[in-house]
Design a protein around this motif. Structure first.
Motif, PDB file in Angstrom:
ATOM      1  N   UNK A   1      39.902  64.261  32.248  1.00 41.59           N
ATOM      2  CA  UNK A   1      38.969  64.339  31.122  1.00 41.59           C
ATOM      3  C   UNK A   1      37.526  64.019  31.501  1.00 41.59           C
ATOM      4  N   UNK A   2      37.263  63.751  32.779  1.00 42.52           N
ATOM      5  CA  UNK A   2      35.914  63.435  33.207  1.00 42.52           C
ATOM      6  C   UNK A   2      35.441  62.059  32.778  1.00 42.52           C
ATOM      7  N   UNK A   3      36.382  61.126  32.575  1.00 39.89           N
ATOM      8  CA  UNK A   3      36.058  59.751  32.201  1.00 39.89           C
ATOM      9  C   UNK A   3      36.066  58.896  33.464  1.00 39.89           C
ATOM     10  N   UNK A   4      35.045  58.066  33.656  1.00 45.55           N
ATOM     11  CA  UNK A   4      35.024  57.156  34.803  1.00 45.55           C
ATOM     12  C   UNK A   4      36.042  56.045  34.561  1.00 45.55           C
ATOM     13  N   UNK A   5      36.935  55.842  35.531  1.00 47.56           N
ATOM     14  CA  UNK A   5      38.012  54.865  35.374  1.00 47.56           C
ATOM     15  C   UNK A   5      37.707  53.602  36.155  1.00 47.56           C
ATOM     16  N   UNK A   6      38.313  52.496  35.729  1.00 51.07           N
ATOM     17  CA  UNK A   6      38.097  51.205  36.388  1.00 51.07           C
ATOM     18  C   UNK A   6      39.416  50.467  36.536  1.00 51.07           C
ATOM     19  N   UNK A   7      39.588  49.837  37.690  1.00 47.39           N
ATOM     20  CA  UNK A   7      40.673  48.892  37.919  1.00 47.39           C
ATOM     21  C   UNK A   7      40.053  47.508  38.014  1.00 47.39           C
ATOM     22  N   UNK A   8      40.605  46.547  37.251  1.00 44.42           N
ATOM     23  CA  UNK A   8      40.145  45.172  37.351  1.00 44.42           C
ATOM     24  C   UNK A   8      40.706  44.550  38.626  1.00 44.42           C
ATOM     25  N   UNK A   9      39.808  44.062  39.471  1.00 40.95           N
ATOM     26  CA  UNK A   9      40.163  43.488  40.769  1.00 40.95           C
ATOM     27  C   UNK A   9      39.509  42.124  40.906  1.00 40.95           C
ATOM     28  N   UNK A  10      40.201  41.166  41.508  1.00 40.90           N
ATOM     29  CA  UNK A  10      39.617  39.878  41.852  1.00 40.90           C
ATOM     30  C   UNK A  10      39.486  39.803  43.368  1.00 40.90           C
ATOM     31  N   UNK A  11      38.254  39.584  43.847  1.00 40.54           N
ATOM     32  CA  UNK A  11      37.978  39.472  45.278  1.00 40.54           C
ATOM     33  C   UNK A  11      37.856  37.991  45.635  1.00 40.54           C
ATOM     34  N   UNK A  12      38.927  37.432  46.166  1.00 37.57           N
ATOM     35  CA  UNK A  12      38.994  35.993  46.398  1.00 37.57           C
ATOM     36  C   UNK A  12      39.640  35.337  45.190  1.00 37.57           C
ATOM     37  N   UNK A  13      40.804  34.731  45.391  1.00 34.61           N
ATOM     38  CA  UNK A  13      41.645  34.297  44.263  1.00 34.61           C
ATOM     39  C   UNK A  13      41.268  32.926  43.725  1.00 34.61           C
ATOM     40  N   UNK A  14      40.006  32.528  43.863  1.00 35.06           N
ATOM     41  CA  UNK A  14      39.568  31.224  43.368  1.00 35.06           C
ATOM     42  C   UNK A  14      39.841  30.996  41.885  1.00 35.06           C
ATOM     43  N   UNK A  15      39.805  32.010  41.007  1.00 32.96           N
ATOM     44  CA  UNK A  15      40.097  31.751  39.592  1.00 32.96           C
ATOM     45  C   UNK A  15      41.555  31.406  39.300  1.00 32.96           C
TER      46      UNK A  15
ATOM     47  N   UNK B   1      47.853  31.041  35.917  1.00 32.29           N
ATOM     48  CA  UNK B   1      46.795  31.908  35.409  1.00 32.29           C
ATOM     49  C   UNK B   1      46.988  33.366  35.810  1.00 32.29           C
ATOM     50  N   UNK B   2      47.744  33.615  36.880  1.00 25.77           N
ATOM     51  CA  UNK B   2      47.935  34.996  37.319  1.00 25.77           C
ATOM     52  C   UNK B   2      48.653  35.811  36.249  1.00 25.77           C
ATOM     53  N   UNK B   3      49.573  35.199  35.528  1.00 18.90           N
ATOM     54  CA  UNK B   3      50.249  35.908  34.440  1.00 18.90           C
ATOM     55  C   UNK B   3      49.247  36.317  33.364  1.00 18.90           C
ATOM     56  N   UNK B   4      48.318  35.421  33.032  1.00 19.81           N
ATOM     57  CA  UNK B   4      47.312  35.730  32.013  1.00 19.81           C
ATOM     58  C   UNK B   4      46.383  36.841  32.489  1.00 19.81           C
ATOM     59  N   UNK B   5      45.954  36.757  33.757  1.00 17.81           N
ATOM     60  CA  UNK B   5      45.082  37.809  34.280  1.00 17.81           C
ATOM     61  C   UNK B   5      45.806  39.161  34.293  1.00 17.81           C
ATOM     62  N   UNK B   6      47.078  39.154  34.629  1.00 16.43           N
ATOM     63  CA  UNK B   6      47.825  40.412  34.601  1.00 16.43           C
ATOM     64  C   UNK B   6      47.879  40.969  33.185  1.00 16.43           C
ATOM     65  N   UNK B   7      48.095  40.113  32.209  1.00 14.46           N
ATOM     66  CA  UNK B   7      48.104  40.562  30.818  1.00 14.46           C
ATOM     67  C   UNK B   7      46.739  41.125  30.408  1.00 14.46           C
ATOM     68  N   UNK B   8      45.658  40.588  30.970  1.00 17.56           N
ATOM     69  CA  UNK B   8      44.312  41.069  30.658  1.00 17.56           C
ATOM     70  C   UNK B   8      43.972  42.373  31.367  1.00 17.56           C
ATOM     71  N   UNK B   9      44.816  42.797  32.310  1.00 16.40           N
ATOM     72  CA  UNK B   9      44.573  44.069  32.979  1.00 16.40           C
ATOM     73  C   UNK B   9      44.387  43.995  34.473  1.00 16.40           C
ATOM     74  N   UNK B  10      44.474  42.799  35.060  1.00 17.17           N
ATOM     75  CA  UNK B  10      44.318  42.675  36.504  1.00 17.17           C
ATOM     76  C   UNK B  10      45.426  43.440  37.222  1.00 17.17           C
ATOM     77  N   UNK B  11      45.034  44.321  38.150  1.00 19.74           N
ATOM     78  CA  UNK B  11      46.021  45.080  38.909  1.00 19.74           C
ATOM     79  C   UNK B  11      45.786  45.031  40.414  1.00 19.74           C
ATOM     80  N   UNK B  12      44.815  44.235  40.866  1.00 27.00           N
ATOM     81  CA  UNK B  12      44.532  44.127  42.292  1.00 27.00           C
ATOM     82  C   UNK B  12      43.852  42.794  42.561  1.00 27.00           C
ATOM     83  N   UNK B  13      44.220  42.145  43.680  1.00 28.27           N
ATOM     84  CA  UNK B  13      43.626  40.853  44.008  1.00 28.27           C
ATOM     85  C   UNK B  13      43.584  40.675  45.522  1.00 28.27           C
TER      86      UNK B  13
END
Length: 357
Positions: free
Chosen positions: A129-143, A150-162
């Protein structure tokens, strides 16, 4: 809409630091995101002009100011930048949540032109559809704290890469320093908490990014993980012997797991002499691509720009320069099928092998 010729495939990108730009200037975020200011590497209009189909948007916690100039050191090899100190999760969490909020705001402010995706089907739908897509990624797992709750919560929020680490230590492992020339074998492997992180990411279907991990940590992930090994923004150590680049042995391990490497556009990791110089044209990128394809096979290589987080070749300029990159690849002899794989299909395929329904 895009100005990219219709026979040139959209590029899906393994890494950018645009969220850090928004974090540093939240008052002007609407201008930064929705207009072509000519500053930085990314904004929505230039993504559309350059045929940037989407990518991994990094949540990254900056280190405190250090008593040395990293850019100056990297401009004059050899160099060895000391690792910054560990950042605890109490400090990191509010910053990470603010950046996640910026990503969600970008989706809303784009009025349908930008979408956060959690499945490969959603990524493909955006591309169609010509929509720019985004994957939520955390670079460095300090959070994430060592208990991993917290990883379960981040996954629920959309995190798919770390990435377990950036180039500093965490409670999970040890980052590889910015050093040239240097092996990536620079310290200890994963901690017990880091090994637990790998197992839980496998269980949840969160992709593990190995780009900033030292060699011992890389080996630990390879031993523990049942998912493809992926380095979102790294290059070939055989060409540019930076600690941040991947040795032949690491590349072979990535290949053998059906994994993936995204070519980093950062000049210090492209140039054979390790210099952070932007005047070398397309040749350094083409040399690394040829080498990576030769070592990994054409199904396991893509792009991982590091836009808004690194100096890129002047001939590229910014994301609108992706049209020039495509033209250079075609002139170099890359055919239509290989171009499609490099530009997005290999990323979609490795995510399909990694994520879970």
């Amino acid at each position: 809409m895009t100005d990219t010729p219709t026979d040139m495939p959209m590029i899906f990108d393994g890494h950018n630091d645009f969220l850090l730009r928004l974090l540093r200037d939240p008052v002007n975020r609407e201008t930064t995101w929705l207009t072509d200011t000519g500053h930085g590497h990314l904004d929505l209009p230039r993504m559309q002009r350059g045929g940037f189909g989407g990518g991994f948007f990094a949540i990254y916690i900056s280190s405190p100011d250090q008593p040395y100039d990293i850019d100056d050191m990297m401009a004059n090899p050899p160099y060895s930048v000391p690792l910054p100190p560990l950042i605890d999760h109490v400090t990191a969490m509010p910053v990470a949540l603010a950046m996640a909020g910026h990503l969600k705001w970008m989706e809303r402010a784009s009025e349908g032109a930008f979408r956060i995706c959690r499945t490969v089907a959603e990524l493909r739908d955006c591309q169609a559809k010509g929509i720019v897509s985004a994957i939520m990624h955390i670079e460095g797992a300090e959070p994430i704290s060592a208990d991993l709750d917290a990883l379960y919560l981040w996954h629920d929020m959309g995190l798919r890469s770390i990435g377990p680490v950036w180039s500093r230590p965490t409670v999970f492992g040890h980052g590889v320093p910015f050093a040239f020339p240097s092996s990536p074998d620079t310290g200890d492997g994963l901690t017990a908490a880091g090994k637990d992180l790998v197992r839980l990411c496998n269980d949840l279907g969160i992709m593990l990014d190995l780009s900033h991990l030292n060699e011992a940590g890389f080996n630990d992930v390879a031993t523990l993980s049942d998912a493809p090994l992926v380095a979102t923004h790294s290059n070939a150590h055989a060409i540019t012997p930076s600690a941040r680049n991947l040795t032949d042995r690491q590349l072979d391990m990535i290949r053998d797991t059906g994994g993936m490497v995204g070519l980093n556009y950062a000049t210090g990791f492209l140039n054979e002499d390790g210099a952070k110089a932007d005047d070398r044209g397309w040749d350094p990128m083409l040399r690394h691509l040829d080498y990576l394809i030769g070592r990994l096979g054409e199904d396991h290589v893509g792009f991982g720009s590091d836009f808004d987080g690194a100096q890129v070749p002047a001939i590229m300029g910014d994301v609108a320069g992706l049209n020039g990159l495509r033209a250079a690849l075609r002139a170099h002899g890359y055919g239509a099928e290989l171009m499609t794989k490099l530009c997005h299909e290999n990323w979609f395929a490795v995510l399909d092998r990694t994520w879970k329904p």
